[in-house]
Write a protein that holds these residues in place. Sequence first.
Motif, PDB file in Angstrom:
ATOM      1  N   TRP A   1       0.825  -1.199   0.000  1.00 21.46           N
ATOM      2  CA  TRP A   1       0.000   0.000   0.000  1.00 21.46           C
ATOM      3  C   TRP A   1       0.862   1.252   0.000  1.00 21.46           C
ATOM      4  CZ3 TRP A   1      -4.766  -2.284   2.351  1.00 21.46           C
ATOM      5  CH2 TRP A   1      -5.933  -1.720   1.789  1.00 21.46           C
ATOM      6  N   ALA A   2       0.469   2.250  -0.788  1.00 23.78           N
ATOM      7  CA  ALA A   2       1.156   3.539  -0.765  1.00 23.78           C
ATOM      8  C   ALA A   2       0.978   4.206   0.590  1.00 23.78           C
ATOM      9  CB  ALA A   2       0.629   4.435  -1.882  1.00 23.78           C
TER      10      ALA A   2
ATOM     11  N   ILE B   1      -1.846   0.982  -5.013  1.00 24.61           N
ATOM     12  CA  ILE B   1      -1.280  -0.299  -4.588  1.00 24.61           C
ATOM     13  C   ILE B   1      -0.244  -0.742  -5.618  1.00 24.61           C
ATOM     14  CG2 ILE B   1      -1.763  -2.751  -4.158  1.00 24.61           C
ATOM     15  CD1 ILE B   1      -4.586  -1.928  -3.312  1.00 24.61           C
ATOM     16  N   ALA B   2       0.938  -1.112  -5.134  1.00 27.35           N
ATOM     17  CA  ALA B   2       1.949  -1.738  -5.981  1.00 27.35           C
ATOM     18  C   ALA B   2       1.891  -3.247  -5.757  1.00 27.35           C
ATOM     19  CB  ALA B   2       3.336  -1.201  -5.645  1.00 27.35           C
ATOM     20  N   PHE B   3       2.199  -4.015  -6.795  1.00 29.21           N
ATOM     21  CA  PHE B   3       2.133  -5.468  -6.667  1.00 29.21           C
ATOM     22  C   PHE B   3       2.978  -6.109  -7.756  1.00 29.21           C
ATOM     23  CE2 PHE B   3      -1.139  -4.181  -9.573  1.00 29.21           C
ATOM     24  CZ  PHE B   3      -1.220  -5.182 -10.534  1.00 29.21           C
ATOM     25  N   SER B   4       3.242  -7.401  -7.610  1.00 30.21           N
ATOM     26  CA  SER B   4       3.960  -8.164  -8.628  1.00 30.21           C
ATOM     27  C   SER B   4       2.978  -9.017  -9.411  1.00 30.21           C
ATOM     28  CB  SER B   4       5.031  -9.047  -7.985  1.00 30.21           C
ATOM     29  OG  SER B   4       4.433 -10.006  -7.125  1.00 30.21           O
ATOM     30  N   SER B   5       3.310  -9.301 -10.666  1.00 32.12           N
ATOM     31  CA  SER B   5       2.408 -10.101 -11.493  1.00 32.12           C
ATOM     32  C   SER B   5       3.152 -10.659 -12.704  1.00 32.12           C
ATOM     33  CB  SER B   5       1.229  -9.259 -11.973  1.00 32.12           C
ATOM     34  OG  SER B   5       0.375 -10.013 -12.833  1.00 32.12           O
ATOM     35  N   ASN B   6       2.696 -11.824 -13.162  1.00 31.49           N
ATOM     36  CA  ASN B   6       3.208 -12.406 -14.408  1.00 31.49           C
ATOM     37  C   ASN B   6       2.163 -12.301 -15.517  1.00 31.49           C
ATOM     38  OD1 ASN B   6       1.318 -14.262 -13.519  1.00 31.49           O
ATOM     39  ND2 ASN B   6       2.606 -16.068 -13.882  1.00 31.49           N
ATOM     40  N   ARG B   7       1.296 -11.296 -15.443  1.00 35.09           N
ATOM     41  CA  ARG B   7       0.157 -11.158 -16.357  1.00 35.09           C
ATOM     42  C   ARG B   7       0.558 -10.956 -17.818  1.00 35.09           C
ATOM     43  NH1 ARG B   7      -3.430  -6.660 -14.512  1.00 35.09           N
ATOM     44  NH2 ARG B   7      -3.113  -7.694 -12.527  1.00 35.09           N
ATOM     45  N   LEU B   8       1.727 -10.396 -18.066  1.00 33.32           N
ATOM     46  CA  LEU B   8       2.129 -10.135 -19.439  1.00 33.32           C
ATOM     47  C   LEU B   8       2.901 -11.297 -20.049  1.00 33.32           C
ATOM     48  CD1 LEU B   8       3.243  -6.392 -19.204  1.00 33.32           C
ATOM     49  CD2 LEU B   8       1.014  -7.349 -19.819  1.00 33.32           C
ATOM     50  N   ASN B   9       3.598 -12.018 -19.220  1.00 28.28           N
ATOM     51  CA  ASN B   9       4.393 -13.159 -19.672  1.00 28.28           C
ATOM     52  C   ASN B   9       4.550 -14.089 -18.480  1.00 28.28           C
ATOM     53  OD1 ASN B   9       6.399 -14.994 -20.387  1.00 28.28           O
ATOM     54  ND2 ASN B   9       7.679 -13.463 -21.418  1.00 28.28           N
TER      55      ASN B   9
ATOM     56  N   ILE C   1       1.715  -0.846 -10.774  1.00 21.85           N
ATOM     57  CA  ILE C   1       1.028   0.070  -9.846  1.00 21.85           C
ATOM     58  C   ILE C   1      -0.386   0.284 -10.356  1.00 21.85           C
ATOM     59  CG2 ILE C   1       0.911   2.428  -8.941  1.00 21.85           C
ATOM     60  CD1 ILE C   1       3.909   2.572  -9.068  1.00 21.85           C
ATOM     61  N   TYR C   2      -1.331   0.218  -9.448  1.00 19.10           N
ATOM     62  CA  TYR C   2      -2.707   0.585  -9.790  1.00 19.10           C
ATOM     63  C   TYR C   2      -3.134   1.746  -8.896  1.00 19.10           C
ATOM     64  CZ  TYR C   2      -7.506   0.499 -11.243  1.00 19.10           C
ATOM     65  OH  TYR C   2      -8.719   0.875 -11.761  1.00 19.10           O
TER      66      TYR C   2
ATOM     67  N   THR D   1      -6.256   0.265 -16.273  1.00 18.48           N
ATOM     68  CA  THR D   1      -5.487  -0.947 -16.003  1.00 18.48           C
ATOM     69  C   THR D   1      -4.240  -0.569 -15.215  1.00 18.48           C
ATOM     70  OG1 THR D   1      -4.275  -0.741 -18.090  1.00 18.48           O
ATOM     71  CG2 THR D   1      -6.277  -2.106 -18.102  1.00 18.48           C
ATOM     72  N   PRO D   2      -3.627  -1.532 -14.526  1.00 19.39           N
ATOM     73  CA  PRO D   2      -2.372  -1.243 -13.815  1.00 19.39           C
ATOM     74  C   PRO D   2      -1.265  -0.837 -14.778  1.00 19.39           C
ATOM     75  CG  PRO D   2      -3.362  -3.291 -13.026  1.00 19.39           C
ATOM     76  CD  PRO D   2      -4.117  -2.896 -14.258  1.00 19.39           C
ATOM     77  N   ILE D   3      -0.325  -0.033 -14.287  1.00 18.79           N
ATOM     78  CA  ILE D   3       0.817   0.413 -15.074  1.00 18.79           C
ATOM     79  C   ILE D   3       2.039  -0.411 -14.711  1.00 18.79           C
ATOM     80  CG2 ILE D   3       2.418   2.320 -15.476  1.00 18.79           C
ATOM     81  CD1 ILE D   3       0.158   4.233 -15.103  1.00 18.79           C
ATOM     82  N   ARG D   4       2.707  -0.925 -15.722  1.00 16.02           N
ATOM     83  CA  ARG D   4       3.932  -1.695 -15.504  1.00 16.02           C
ATOM     84  C   ARG D   4       5.077  -0.743 -15.205  1.00 16.02           C
ATOM     85  NH1 ARG D   4       6.442  -5.940 -19.928  1.00 16.02           N
ATOM     86  NH2 ARG D   4       8.357  -6.478 -18.818  1.00 16.02           N
ATOM     87  N   VAL D   5       5.875  -1.043 -14.185  1.00 18.76           N
ATOM     88  CA  VAL D   5       6.962  -0.142 -13.797  1.00 18.76           C
ATOM     89  C   VAL D   5       8.333  -0.811 -13.823  1.00 18.76           C
ATOM     90  CG1 VAL D   5       5.547   1.437 -12.453  1.00 18.76           C
ATOM     91  CG2 VAL D   5       6.499  -0.583 -11.351  1.00 18.76           C
TER      92      VAL D   5
END
Length: 267
Positions: free
Chosen positions: A136-137, A144-152, A160-161, A167-171
């Motif tokens: 949480w910010a 909210i920042a989080f990790s994800s394998n949604r793209l690959n 970050i959302y 949609t969430p932004i990849r950072v």
Amino acid sequence: RVVIIVFILLHPVHSAFQIIDIRQLTFNAGNNISPRFSPLADKIAFASDRLDGKTYQIYVMNADGEHIESLTGNTNLSSDKPDWSKQDNGGNIIYKEGGVGDIKMISSNKGASVIQDIIAKINLSGDAIDEGSPSWANTDLYSIAFSSNRLNQENVELFIYKQGYDTPIRVTNTEGEARNPNWSSDDKRFCFNATIKSSNRGVPIDVDKEIRRGVPIDVDQEIYITSSENPTADYIKITNNNYKDEEPTFSSDDRYIVYSSISFDGT
């Protein structure tokens, strides 16, 4: 092996710190991990497998270790990585549920419906989609920042959302695994750990699994800092060693980062 939670009381002495008390807070036979102080420092959220020795659940206790309360009870799925909301003094807790799972929330305060909508947009359907390491910010209840394998599905990156985003932004773009983001006090940066793709294997490496198998490790899992506002910003490499560095956290004044480090022989 039993993992306990220990409280260390520090006292400032001329810009340094002196340890004046180390106190064990958990005494059960299971493992207790991922402790997080509430914003008022009066409670601690943590994960424990005390129920069955297999699956972790989220608990909250007073800062002195008393009055432990179970917040989750799904023994079929482990829950880990709890984090408190800051803007409402800890009225909400987010956490990861399942090994390859989703981000969930426990709420007792304001903003719950809006946050639930945000989490619904974060979590993607699919058994192989892994959303985790929620953070949480500090200044924004709805970031909210989080990790994800949604793209690959072979790579885990940080996203970050924020409220109002479609949609969430990849950072990050590590082509490996980036996890455990932790925001700076002004939310302009966050630190994280990343495993860079092995040059001779061509795929990200599960460091924990390789350690258990006794396989020589050819990875570079270090601590980094990057901008939370500029997705194309460079990463600042904080550590550079032959250890598994992870779970970094900024100090309240952003001058220091504390993290855990494990050698590749498992010690």
